[in-house]
Enzyme design. Structure first.
Site, PDB file in Angstrom:
ATOM      1  N   HIS A   1       0.548  -0.964   0.380  1.00 51.06           N
ATOM      2  CA  HIS A   1      -0.053   0.013   0.307  1.00 51.06           C
ATOM      3  C   HIS A   1       0.754   1.140  -0.402  1.00 51.06           C
ATOM      4  O   HIS A   1       1.835   1.786   0.721  1.00 51.06           O
ATOM      5  CB  HIS A   1      -1.050  -0.109   1.133  1.00 51.06           C
ATOM      6  CG  HIS A   1      -2.074  -0.972   1.213  1.00 51.06           C
ATOM      7  ND1 HIS A   1      -1.676  -2.336   1.787  1.00 51.06           N
ATOM      8  CD2 HIS A   1      -3.027  -1.089   1.092  1.00 51.06           C
ATOM      9  CE1 HIS A   1      -2.494  -3.784   1.888  1.00 51.06           C
ATOM     10  NE2 HIS A   1      -3.358  -2.400   0.933  1.00 51.06           N
TER      11      HIS A   1
ATOM     12  N   HIS B   1      -1.804  -0.774   6.985  1.00 44.55           N
ATOM     13  CA  HIS B   1      -1.540  -0.719   5.736  1.00 44.55           C
ATOM     14  C   HIS B   1      -0.497  -0.234   5.488  1.00 44.55           C
ATOM     15  O   HIS B   1       0.076  -0.951   4.352  1.00 44.55           O
ATOM     16  CB  HIS B   1      -3.085  -1.183   4.599  1.00 44.55           C
ATOM     17  CG  HIS B   1      -3.447   0.456   5.032  1.00 44.55           C
ATOM     18  ND1 HIS B   1      -4.274   1.380   5.626  1.00 44.55           N
ATOM     19  CD2 HIS B   1      -3.361   1.429   4.180  1.00 44.55           C
ATOM     20  CE1 HIS B   1      -4.768   2.210   5.154  1.00 44.55           C
ATOM     21  NE2 HIS B   1      -4.618   1.882   4.121  1.00 44.55           N
TER      22      HIS B   1
ATOM     23  N   LEU C   1      -8.265  -2.056  10.913  1.00 46.69           N
ATOM     24  CA  LEU C   1      -8.899  -0.601  11.200  1.00 46.69           C
ATOM     25  C   LEU C   1      -8.864  -0.008  11.992  1.00 46.69           C
ATOM     26  O   LEU C   1      -9.623  -1.302  13.278  1.00 46.69           O
ATOM     27  CB  LEU C   1      -9.955   0.416  10.240  1.00 46.69           C
ATOM     28  CG  LEU C   1      -8.504   0.012   8.936  1.00 46.69           C
ATOM     29  CD1 LEU C   1      -8.840   0.385   7.453  1.00 46.69           C
ATOM     30  CD2 LEU C   1      -6.825   0.655   8.392  1.00 46.69           C
TER      31      LEU C   1
ATOM     32  N   ASP D   1      -8.613   8.135   7.385  1.00 44.67           N
ATOM     33  CA  ASP D   1     -10.023   8.142   7.288  1.00 44.67           C
ATOM     34  C   ASP D   1     -10.818   6.591   8.247  1.00 44.67           C
ATOM     35  O   ASP D   1     -12.072   6.469   8.642  1.00 44.67           O
ATOM     36  CB  ASP D   1     -10.737   8.289   5.839  1.00 44.67           C
ATOM     37  CG  ASP D   1      -9.426   8.952   5.460  1.00 44.67           C
ATOM     38  OD1 ASP D   1     -10.179  10.253   5.447  1.00 44.67           O
ATOM     39  OD2 ASP D   1      -9.101   9.782   4.382  1.00 44.67           O
ATOM     40  N   GLY D   2     -10.051   5.565   7.883  1.00 46.72           N
ATOM     41  CA  GLY D   2     -11.263   4.115   7.882  1.00 46.72           C
ATOM     42  C   GLY D   2     -11.136   3.933   8.964  1.00 46.72           C
ATOM     43  O   GLY D   2     -11.874   3.783   9.676  1.00 46.72           O
TER      44      GLY D   2
ATOM     45  N   ILE E   1     -10.028   9.925   0.896  1.00 48.31           N
ATOM     46  CA  ILE E   1     -10.356   8.465   0.599  1.00 48.31           C
ATOM     47  C   ILE E   1      -9.718   7.815   0.929  1.00 48.31           C
ATOM     48  O   ILE E   1      -9.078   7.282   1.544  1.00 48.31           O
ATOM     49  CB  ILE E   1      -9.373   9.009  -1.055  1.00 48.31           C
ATOM     50  CG1 ILE E   1      -9.383   8.562  -2.417  1.00 48.31           C
ATOM     51  CG2 ILE E   1      -7.694   8.158  -0.288  1.00 48.31           C
ATOM     52  CD1 ILE E   1      -8.607   8.849  -3.468  1.00 48.31           C
TER      53      ILE E   1
ATOM     54  N   HIS F   1      -3.994   4.257  -3.040  1.00 48.91           N
ATOM     55  CA  HIS F   1      -4.293   3.353  -1.722  1.00 48.91           C
ATOM     56  C   HIS F   1      -3.426   2.454  -1.929  1.00 48.91           C
ATOM     57  O   HIS F   1      -2.469   2.073  -1.372  1.00 48.91           O
ATOM     58  CB  HIS F   1      -5.672   2.934  -1.930  1.00 48.91           C
ATOM     59  CG  HIS F   1      -5.505   1.960  -0.104  1.00 48.91           C
ATOM     60  ND1 HIS F   1      -5.900   2.293   1.158  1.00 48.91           N
ATOM     61  CD2 HIS F   1      -5.575   0.627  -0.463  1.00 48.91           C
ATOM     62  CE1 HIS F   1      -6.026   0.888   1.653  1.00 48.91           C
ATOM     63  NE2 HIS F   1      -6.148   0.202   0.582  1.00 48.91           N
TER      64      HIS F   1
ATOM     65  N   GLU G   1     -17.229  -1.494  25.247  1.00 50.81           N
ATOM     66  CA  GLU G   1     -16.544  -2.822  25.186  1.00 50.81           C
ATOM     67  C   GLU G   1     -14.876  -2.966  24.471  1.00 50.81           C
ATOM     68  O   GLU G   1     -13.862  -3.668  24.857  1.00 50.81           O
ATOM     69  CB  GLU G   1     -17.290  -4.427  25.226  1.00 50.81           C
ATOM     70  CG  GLU G   1     -18.254  -4.569  26.094  1.00 50.81           C
ATOM     71  CD  GLU G   1     -19.396  -3.594  26.540  1.00 50.81           C
ATOM     72  OE1 GLU G   1     -19.803  -2.378  24.746  1.00 50.81           O
ATOM     73  OE2 GLU G   1     -20.711  -3.210  26.992  1.00 50.81           O
TER      74      GLU G   1
ATOM     75  N   HIS H   1     -21.061 -14.131  34.145  1.00 53.21           N
ATOM     76  CA  HIS H   1     -22.753 -14.606  33.223  1.00 53.21           C
ATOM     77  C   HIS H   1     -22.282 -15.312  32.798  1.00 53.21           C
ATOM     78  O   HIS H   1     -22.131 -15.249  31.298  1.00 53.21           O
ATOM     79  CB  HIS H   1     -23.093 -13.135  33.141  1.00 53.21           C
ATOM     80  CG  HIS H   1     -24.103 -12.282  34.992  1.00 53.21           C
ATOM     81  ND1 HIS H   1     -22.691 -11.574  35.329  1.00 53.21           N
ATOM     82  CD2 HIS H   1     -25.336 -12.114  35.049  1.00 53.21           C
ATOM     83  CE1 HIS H   1     -23.633 -11.433  36.167  1.00 53.21           C
ATOM     84  NE2 HIS H   1     -24.577 -11.195  36.712  1.00 53.21           N
TER      85      HIS H   1
ATOM     86  N   HIS I   1     -28.952 -12.518  26.956  1.00 53.03           N
ATOM     87  CA  HIS I   1     -27.746 -12.400  28.113  1.00 53.03           C
ATOM     88  C   HIS I   1     -27.255 -14.353  28.295  1.00 53.03           C
ATOM     89  O   HIS I   1     -26.449 -14.015  29.529  1.00 53.03           O
ATOM     90  CB  HIS I   1     -28.480 -11.520  29.307  1.00 53.03           C
ATOM     91  CG  HIS I   1     -28.182 -10.426  29.721  1.00 53.03           C
ATOM     92  ND1 HIS I   1     -28.951  -9.404  28.272  1.00 53.03           N
ATOM     93  CD2 HIS I   1     -27.617  -9.391  30.004  1.00 53.03           C
ATOM     94  CE1 HIS I   1     -29.332  -8.402  28.469  1.00 53.03           C
ATOM     95  NE2 HIS I   1     -28.204  -8.182  29.262  1.00 53.03           N
TER      96      HIS I   1
ATOM     97  N   ARG J   1     -22.539 -16.295  37.718  1.00 55.01           N
ATOM     98  CA  ARG J   1     -22.808 -15.039  38.320  1.00 55.01           C
ATOM     99  C   ARG J   1     -23.747 -15.916  39.401  1.00 55.01           C
ATOM    100  O   ARG J   1     -23.651 -15.822  40.852  1.00 55.01           O
ATOM    101  CB  ARG J   1     -24.193 -14.513  37.500  1.00 55.01           C
ATOM    102  CG  ARG J   1     -24.839 -13.213  38.580  1.00 55.01           C
ATOM    103  CD  ARG J   1     -26.279 -12.669  37.729  1.00 55.01           C
ATOM    104  NE  ARG J   1     -27.081 -12.905  39.203  1.00 55.01           N
ATOM    105  CZ  ARG J   1     -27.973 -12.647  39.559  1.00 55.01           C
ATOM    106  NH1 ARG J   1     -28.457 -13.801  39.654  1.00 55.01           N
ATOM    107  NH2 ARG J   1     -28.676 -11.838  40.548  1.00 55.01           N
TER     108      ARG J   1
HETATM  109  C1  LIG Z   1     -11.452  -3.230   9.974  1.00 57.50           C
HETATM  110  C2  LIG Z   1     -10.942  -3.646   8.543  1.00 57.50           C
HETATM  111  N1  LIG Z   1     -11.845  -3.483   7.673  1.00 57.50           N
HETATM  112  C3  LIG Z   1     -11.546  -2.999   6.349  1.00 57.50           C
HETATM  113  C4  LIG Z   1      -9.966  -3.203   5.876  1.00 57.50           C
HETATM  114  C5  LIG Z   1      -9.646  -2.895   4.503  1.00 57.50           C
HETATM  115  N2  LIG Z   1      -8.770  -1.513   4.666  1.00 57.50           N
HETATM  116  C6  LIG Z   1      -7.652  -1.573   4.337  1.00 57.50           C
HETATM  117  S1  LIG Z   1      -6.947   0.293   3.924  1.00 57.50           S
HETATM  118  C7  LIG Z   1      -9.182   0.043   3.804  1.00 57.50           C
HETATM  119  C8  LIG Z   1      -9.287   1.578   3.120  1.00 57.50           C
HETATM  120  C9  LIG Z   1      -8.761   2.248   4.305  1.00 57.50           C
HETATM  121  O1  LIG Z   1      -8.753   3.838   4.421  1.00 57.50           O
HETATM  122  P1  LIG Z   1      -7.643   4.806   4.964  1.00 57.50           P
HETATM  123  O2  LIG Z   1      -8.033   4.596   6.456  1.00 57.50           O
HETATM  124  O3  LIG Z   1      -8.157   6.157   4.332  1.00 57.50           O
HETATM  125  O4  LIG Z   1      -6.104   4.594   4.185  1.00 57.50           O
HETATM  126  P2  LIG Z   1      -6.225   5.580   2.842  1.00 57.50           P
HETATM  127  O5  LIG Z   1      -6.583   4.546   1.652  1.00 57.50           O
HETATM  128  O6  LIG Z   1      -6.236   6.435   3.125  1.00 57.50           O
HETATM  129  O7  LIG Z   1      -4.668   4.786   2.881  1.00 57.50           O
HETATM  130  C10 LIG Z   1      -9.939  -0.725   4.017  1.00 57.50           C
HETATM  131  C11 LIG Z   1     -11.079  -0.989   3.670  1.00 57.50           C
HETATM  132  C12 LIG Z   1      -9.174  -3.117   6.904  1.00 57.50           C
HETATM  133  N3  LIG Z   1      -7.574  -3.249   7.332  1.00 57.50           N
HETATM  134  N4  LIG Z   1      -9.733  -3.260   8.254  1.00 57.50           N
HETATM  135 MG   LIG Z   2      -7.974   7.633   3.458  1.00 63.37          MG
END
Ligand SMILES: Cc1ncc(C[n+]2csc(CCOP(=O)(O)OP(=O)(O)O)c2C)c(N)n1
Ligand SMILES: [Mg+2]
Length: 658
Positions: free
Chosen positions: A29, A69, A120, A156-157, A188, A260, A407, A457, A469, A516
């Site tokens: 990436h 990534h 993420l 962003d993710g 993006i 990306h 949690e 529990h 529960h 419990r």
């Molecule tokens: C929990 C989770 N869901 C989906 C992914 C797959 N995934 C990896 S990077 C990405 C996009 C993330 O966007 P951003 O954080 O903005 O990274 P950028 O594209 O700007 O590098 C996704 C959906 C992941 N790694 N973890």
């Molecule tokens: Mg991004």
């Protein structure tokens, strides 16, 4: 004499190392290392307190790559600044089997990798846990010994994930001023523009939660660096939204969706060399550039030298205690205190499983000041606070964190605390809600972090709440998790024994599964021998040998097995009861011991108020399981055990069934 390279040149070194590695690996990436090269340069050149020759120095700043990534960003930085484990050879083996430079960063503090990321959202929650540990330790030991920041790269993710919002909310509430997020604000994600899936102002979410928010051009090293300086001074947790262009430098892809991780070709690298006037061949970093990067940690190195001197100058007692805590060693007095607790608990009326754990934790309070309990708004029914004080924005000495109903964050935060070191995190909630923290459980196991997860529990014996529960399948799913010990104690003595094992277990997390309902005293006759450490043991042998029937049980169902045994013995069948608090430990015992306990060939019945999944390994093809095959129902514990047929009579019928 060499002239110092321009900071932009240093940032470009990250770009070229990353692109060359990704092309060589044939995948990766590029968006993050290309987009965040200037941000990282500002951090490492001007602010980060670290010493690559001593990567695990306790008072170093922590860096988390939450957008995991973009791993080549981290590996490039570790190589450039001189972490010995991240050599150029390692960089060249990016994504290959056995490389320290794995596809996503994998927890390896000696290599400078503070935490595993790739899912993420986890990383920023881990970072928050690190900031909690730092604040807690600073409040106890003072700034001479503990005074560092936690920086997290975030995209962003991570901020779209729910756990990200939980983190924003609690970190703001707790006033974690040493936590600084560096956002790759490129608008993006994988699918393209963030407009596809989000329309709120992300910065405002931080503002309303009490964060210090700054916006900056993420490609302006000086401006980013100035924001970092301001962030460090602010008492609130900080985010710097650094506006960036994804994949900046690759003409074909920058600012585009493909930035990306679209496949890169040699021609892209050649074009970038031309555009950025980079004259060095692949993987070659000139001496002057490398030298500038390598000397960037000079301030960190001298900070460490001063810290070492301050530590050495401490009175022996204070120094020894600090070193004990940071090394994760248990105080010598704890084991005996817990042994004595067994007798005290046996002298009292039986308590609920979770109340036993509460009493054990209360005992720890006198011996283990580094233990921090985090609980997701279930203080009263789990009772793990007692004499502990709350950790708050104004008093960070407290060893009890009111996590609110969060949690997922709680689990990931505990992972960060454990990865930081110097604290023993204990997470407390109901077993039914463990699914909300499952990614954190999995990451704890993956990183082999010594987090203690306490789940109460545990099945259908929980009062009259409905099936939401009443976990029936979760126990099996936790047992499927590599490196995790899953412990389901049957009485007070087992509960203490399991906690003793758990506290000294450093190879992974432990999940406690507590009832419990009250657990009767079953081990009064054998308190002195630590039987739970073998995972399973003969609680009571058949009256005549060889035995004919073997009853296997865990937790609250051991009592049922004992009642069934009485009935079977009355019918002339020699019957043993095996208590199995921890399968993982039992499976590691010698074959001779396992055979002695299980007595293969005898009629075997297992009883557990959960689904059968997993019990096959002890039951073979002939054994019978008495337990759950559906979710629970509302109703009293007694009514439900009858309704689902988890009774001594049912066990007897199974044992007599040919
Ligand atoms: C929990 C989770 N869901 C989906 C992914 C797959 N995934 C990896 S990077 C990405 C996009 C993330 O966007 P951003 O954080 O903005 O990274 P950028 O594209 O700007 O590098 C996704 C959906 C992941 N790694 N973890
Ligand atoms: Mg991004």
């Amino acid at each position: 004499m060499m002239t110092a390279p321009h900071p932009q040149t240093l940032a470009n070194a990250i770009r070229f190392l990353s692109v060359d590695s990704i092309i060589r690996a044939d995948e990766g990436h590029q968006g993050v290392p290309l987009g965040m090269a200037e941000i990282a340069t500002a951090l490492y050149m001007n602010h980060l307190k670290h010493d690559p020759e001593h990567p695990t120095w306790w008072d170093r700043d922590r860096v988390v790559l939450s957008n995991g990534h973009g791993s080549m960003l981290l590996y490039s930085l570790l190589y450039l600044t001189g972490y010995q484990k991240i050599t150029l050879e390692q960089i060249k083996s990016f994504r290959e089997l056995g490389s320290h430079c794995a596809g996503h960063p994998e927890f390896e503090p000696e290599a400078g990798i503070e935490v595993t990321t790739g899912q993420l959202g986890q990383g920023i929650a881990n970072a928050m846990g690190m900031a909690v540990s730092e604040a807690f330790l600073r409040a106890r030991f003072g700034t001479d010994l503990v005074s560092h920041y936690t920086y997290a790269f975030v995209g962003d993710g991570c901020l779209q994930e729910g756990v990200g919002q939980e983190m924003i909310s609690l970190a703001g509430h707790l006033g974690l001023g040493r936590l600084i997020l560096l956002m790759d604000d490129n608008a993006i994600t994988d699918d393209g523009s963030t407009e596809l899936s989000i329309s709120e102002d992300v910065a405002k979410r931080f503002e309303v939660a009490g964060w210090h928010v700054q916006r900056v051009d993420g490609h302006d090293i000086q401006a980013v660096s100035a924001c970092m300086a301001t962030a460090r001074q602010d008492r609130r947790p900080s985010i710097i939204l650094a506006r960036t262009i994804i994949a900046k430098g690759i003409a074909r892809l920058q600012g585009q969706r493909g930035g990306h991780s679209a496949k890169l070709f040699e021609i892209d690298a050649a074009q970038m060399r031309e555009d950025l006037s980079w004259t060095h061949p692949s993987f070659e970093i000139s001496e002057e550039i490398l030298n500038a990067w390598r000397t960037s940690s000079g301030a960190g190195q001298s900070a460490r030298a001063q810290w070492v001197a301050r530590l050495a100058a401490l009175p022996t007692e204070a120094r020894t205690e600090f070193e004990r805590v940071m090394r994760g060693e248990l105080p010598a007095t704890l084991e005996q205190a817990l042994d004595e607790l067994k007798e005290r608990l046996l002298a009292e009326p039986p308590r609920g499983g979770i109340n036993l754990s509460a009493a054990i934790n209360d005992c720890m309070t006198d011996y283990l000041p580094e233990r921090i309990v985090a609980c997701a708004d279930l203080e009263a029914p789990t009772d793990h606070k007692r004499r502990l004080h709350a950790f708050t924005a104004s008093d960070q000495r407290g060893a009890y964190i009111h996590c609110g109903v969060r949690e997922h964050l709680m689990g990931a935060m505990c992972n960060g605390m454990a990865a930081h070191g110097g604290t023993i995190p204990v997470s407390v909630t109901y077993l039914a809600f463990s699914d909300y923290m499952r990614p954190a459980l999995r990451n704890a196991a993956l990183m082999k972090l010594p987090v203690k997860f306490v789940f109460s529990h545990d099945s259908i014996g929980i009062g009259k709440n409905g099936p939401t529960h009443r976990p029936v399948e979760i126990l099996a799913s936790l047992r499927a998790m590599p490196h995790m010990l899953v412990m389901r104690p049957a009485d007070a003595v087992e509960a203490v024994e399991c906690w003793q094992v758990a506290l000294s277990y450093k190879q992974g997390p432990v999940s406690f599964i507590f009832s419990r309902q009250a657990l009767p005293h079953l081990r009064s006759h054998s308190v002195a021998t630590h039987l739970s450490s073998r995972g399973a043991y003969i609680l009571i042998e058949g009256k005549s040998l060889p035995r004919q029937v073997t009853l296997l049980a865990t937790g609250s169902e051991v009592e049922i097995a004992l009642k069934a045994r009485e009935m079977l013995e009355a019918k002339g069948l020699s019957t043993a009861v095996i208590s199995m608090p921890c399968w993982e430990l039992f499976d590691k015992q010698s074959e001779a011991y396992r055979n002695q306990v299980l007595c293969p060939g005898t009629k075997t019945v297992a009883v557990e108020a959960a689904v059968k999944f997993g019990w096959e390994r002890y039951l073979g093809s002939q054994g019978i399981f008495v337990g759950m095959s559906d979710f629970g129902l509302s109703g009293s514990a007694e009514a439900l055990y009858q309704h689902f047929g988890i009774t001594p009579e049912a066990v007897v019928r199974a044992a007599l069934d040919d």
